[in-house]
Design a protein around this motif. Structure first.
Motif, PDB file in Angstrom:
ATOM      1  N   MET A 167      41.024  35.679  41.994  1.00 44.41           N
ATOM      2  CA  MET A 167      40.099  36.580  41.344  1.00 44.41           C
ATOM      3  C   MET A 167      39.955  36.194  39.869  1.00 44.41           C
ATOM      4  O   MET A 167      40.940  35.986  39.180  1.00 44.41           O
ATOM      5  CB  MET A 167      40.628  38.014  41.458  1.00 44.41           C
ATOM      6  CG  MET A 167      39.762  39.036  40.799  1.00 44.41           C
ATOM      7  SD  MET A 167      40.394  40.700  41.155  1.00 44.41           S
ATOM      8  CE  MET A 167      39.895  41.525  39.701  1.00 44.41           C
ATOM      9  N   LYS A 168      38.738  36.101  39.409  1.00 46.65           N
ATOM     10  CA  LYS A 168      38.459  35.739  38.024  1.00 46.65           C
ATOM     11  C   LYS A 168      38.764  36.933  37.109  1.00 46.65           C
ATOM     12  O   LYS A 168      38.421  38.064  37.411  1.00 46.65           O
ATOM     13  CB  LYS A 168      36.990  35.354  37.904  1.00 46.65           C
ATOM     14  CG  LYS A 168      36.608  34.809  36.554  1.00 46.65           C
ATOM     15  CD  LYS A 168      35.168  34.309  36.622  1.00 46.65           C
ATOM     16  CE  LYS A 168      34.516  33.904  35.400  1.00 46.65           C
ATOM     17  NZ  LYS A 168      35.002  33.539  34.229  1.00 46.65           N
ATOM     18  N   TRP A 169      39.413  36.661  35.980  1.00 48.97           N
ATOM     19  CA  TRP A 169      39.709  37.715  35.010  1.00 48.97           C
ATOM     20  C   TRP A 169      38.412  38.209  34.390  1.00 48.97           C
ATOM     21  O   TRP A 169      37.547  37.426  34.000  1.00 48.97           O
ATOM     22  CB  TRP A 169      40.615  37.192  33.912  1.00 48.97           C
ATOM     23  CG  TRP A 169      42.004  36.861  34.367  1.00 48.97           C
ATOM     24  CD1 TRP A 169      42.586  37.188  35.553  1.00 48.97           C
ATOM     25  CD2 TRP A 169      42.988  36.142  33.632  1.00 48.97           C
ATOM     26  NE1 TRP A 169      43.873  36.733  35.607  1.00 48.97           N
ATOM     27  CE2 TRP A 169      44.147  36.077  34.432  1.00 48.97           C
ATOM     28  CE3 TRP A 169      43.009  35.549  32.376  1.00 48.97           C
ATOM     29  CZ2 TRP A 169      45.299  35.453  34.011  1.00 48.97           C
ATOM     30  CZ3 TRP A 169      44.160  34.921  31.967  1.00 48.97           C
ATOM     31  CH2 TRP A 169      45.295  34.876  32.776  1.00 48.97           C
ATOM     32  N   GLN A 170      38.305  39.519  34.239  1.00 53.22           N
ATOM     33  CA  GLN A 170      37.129  40.118  33.608  1.00 53.22           C
ATOM     34  C   GLN A 170      37.249  40.037  32.088  1.00 53.22           C
ATOM     35  O   GLN A 170      38.327  40.238  31.548  1.00 53.22           O
ATOM     36  CB  GLN A 170      37.020  41.597  33.980  1.00 53.22           C
ATOM     37  CG  GLN A 170      36.767  41.875  35.430  1.00 53.22           C
ATOM     38  CD  GLN A 170      36.666  43.383  35.659  1.00 53.22           C
ATOM     39  OE1 GLN A 170      36.065  44.103  34.876  1.00 53.22           O
ATOM     40  NE2 GLN A 170      37.264  43.832  36.734  1.00 53.22           N
ATOM     41  N   ASN A 171      36.149  39.770  31.438  1.00 56.26           N
ATOM     42  CA  ASN A 171      36.121  39.835  29.984  1.00 56.26           C
ATOM     43  C   ASN A 171      35.676  41.240  29.616  1.00 56.26           C
ATOM     44  O   ASN A 171      34.522  41.610  29.806  1.00 56.26           O
ATOM     45  CB  ASN A 171      35.155  38.804  29.416  1.00 56.26           C
ATOM     46  CG  ASN A 171      35.130  38.817  27.904  1.00 56.26           C
ATOM     47  OD1 ASN A 171      35.810  39.615  27.257  1.00 56.26           O
ATOM     48  ND2 ASN A 171      34.349  37.930  27.323  1.00 56.26           N
ATOM     49  N   ARG A 172      36.573  42.041  29.105  1.00 50.35           N
ATOM     50  CA  ARG A 172      36.274  43.436  28.769  1.00 50.35           C
ATOM     51  C   ARG A 172      35.854  43.598  27.309  1.00 50.35           C
ATOM     52  O   ARG A 172      35.578  44.693  26.859  1.00 50.35           O
ATOM     53  CB  ARG A 172      37.491  44.306  29.071  1.00 50.35           C
ATOM     54  CG  ARG A 172      38.023  44.157  30.494  1.00 50.35           C
ATOM     55  CD  ARG A 172      36.958  44.400  31.564  1.00 50.35           C
ATOM     56  NE  ARG A 172      36.608  45.778  31.667  1.00 50.35           N
ATOM     57  CZ  ARG A 172      37.298  46.682  32.365  1.00 50.35           C
ATOM     58  NH1 ARG A 172      38.346  46.326  33.071  1.00 50.35           N
ATOM     59  NH2 ARG A 172      36.920  47.932  32.390  1.00 50.35           N
ATOM     60  N   ILE A 205      33.318  43.564  24.510  1.00 50.41           N
ATOM     61  CA  ILE A 205      31.863  43.704  24.528  1.00 50.41           C
ATOM     62  C   ILE A 205      31.229  43.545  23.148  1.00 50.41           C
ATOM     63  O   ILE A 205      30.010  43.624  23.020  1.00 50.41           O
ATOM     64  CB  ILE A 205      31.437  45.053  25.154  1.00 50.41           C
ATOM     65  CG1 ILE A 205      32.039  46.232  24.392  1.00 50.41           C
ATOM     66  CG2 ILE A 205      31.811  45.087  26.620  1.00 50.41           C
ATOM     67  CD1 ILE A 205      31.499  47.578  24.811  1.00 50.41           C
ATOM     68  N   ASP A 250      35.387  47.621  26.697  1.00 50.73           N
ATOM     69  CA  ASP A 250      34.812  48.621  27.599  1.00 50.73           C
ATOM     70  C   ASP A 250      35.817  48.902  28.702  1.00 50.73           C
ATOM     71  O   ASP A 250      35.942  48.135  29.653  1.00 50.73           O
ATOM     72  CB  ASP A 250      33.498  48.096  28.186  1.00 50.73           C
ATOM     73  CG  ASP A 250      32.806  49.113  29.071  1.00 50.73           C
ATOM     74  OD1 ASP A 250      32.980  50.330  28.838  1.00 50.73           O
ATOM     75  OD2 ASP A 250      32.097  48.692  30.001  1.00 50.73           O
ATOM     76  N   LEU A 251      36.558  50.007  28.554  1.00 48.14           N
ATOM     77  CA  LEU A 251      37.590  50.386  29.518  1.00 48.14           C
ATOM     78  C   LEU A 251      37.408  51.845  29.923  1.00 48.14           C
ATOM     79  O   LEU A 251      36.989  52.670  29.108  1.00 48.14           O
ATOM     80  CB  LEU A 251      38.991  50.235  28.897  1.00 48.14           C
ATOM     81  CG  LEU A 251      39.401  48.864  28.371  1.00 48.14           C
ATOM     82  CD1 LEU A 251      40.761  48.959  27.684  1.00 48.14           C
ATOM     83  CD2 LEU A 251      39.442  47.848  29.491  1.00 48.14           C
ATOM     84  N   GLU A 304      42.226  52.879  32.277  1.00 49.36           N
ATOM     85  CA  GLU A 304      42.516  51.515  31.838  1.00 49.36           C
ATOM     86  C   GLU A 304      42.973  51.508  30.379  1.00 49.36           C
ATOM     87  O   GLU A 304      43.875  50.747  30.008  1.00 49.36           O
ATOM     88  CB  GLU A 304      41.270  50.628  32.001  1.00 49.36           C
ATOM     89  CG  GLU A 304      40.920  50.351  33.445  1.00 49.36           C
ATOM     90  CD  GLU A 304      39.552  49.708  33.609  1.00 49.36           C
ATOM     91  OE1 GLU A 304      39.389  48.940  34.570  1.00 49.36           O
ATOM     92  OE2 GLU A 304      38.639  49.970  32.784  1.00 49.36           O
TER      93      GLU A 304
END
Length: 187
Positions: free
Chosen positions: A1-6, A8, A82-83, A87
């Motif tokens: 699974m690719k890590w999300q860039n949170r 923004i 953006d959490l 989170e």
């Protein structure tokens, strides 16, 4: 699974407008405040504070924001993420402790300390502690094999309700000057 860039965005905020996280459990002793103050004076900003856009709460950088307000800085460098609220609480609970899990390479630390110097008295005190008390500092690091995990100092708090932002700032500054750790929370 690719890590999300949170992440923004980034920008600057007036520290007075930054909301302290009501779940921030970290306390900052006077010596830590003094050393960070010295570093900010000597070098300046080298790390953004982190704000969750969804809640407006600070996730990382409470002491930097506190010192910025104390020093009447008008802008603080900010990274926006953006959490969800859940989170955010997870990030707040483990962000600093993950850094505390790092171990020290004694030889590299000794080599580094031989090459650095500062004009700030508090920074020099910390550098001296690091060079002369490496073993003692290492003993304070939590044992990664311990089942008990990391223990934090018990905290006690007092809530002070103010009638105005000016009164809040005055009380805040007076308490900071006396060495107390303060959080500003808007209700």
């Amino acid at each position: 699974m690719k890590w999300q860039n949170r992440i923004i965005g980034s920008g600057e905020e007036n520290p007075i407008n930054i909301l302290s996280n009501p779940f921030n459990y970290r306390i900052h002793p006077k010596f830590q405040q003094d050393v960070l103050q010295g570093l900010l004076k000597e070098i300046g900003w080298i790390q953004d504070v982190i704000i969750n856009k969804q809640t407006g709460h600070l996730i990382d950088g409470h002491l930097r924001v506190t010192l910025a307000m104390k020093n009447k800085e008008t802008q603080v460098p900010v990274k926006y993420v953006d959490l969800t609220q859940e989170e955010e609480m997870l990030a707040l609970s483990v962000f600093d402790p993950i850094s505390a899990l790092a171990e020290t390479d004694e030889k590299l630390l000794t080599d580094l300390l031989d090459k650095v110097q500062s004009e700030d008295e508090d920074i020099n005190k910390l550098l001296k502690e690091l060079s002369h008390n490496q073993e003692e500092i290492s003993d304070d690091t939590p044992d990664s094999s311990s089942e008990e995990g990391i223990h934090y100092k018990q905290q006690f708090g007092v809530i002070v309700m103010c009638d105005s932002e000016e009164q809040q700032e005055r009380v805040y500054n007076e308490l900071m000057e006396q060495g107390y750790t303060c959080k500003v929370v808007t209700v």
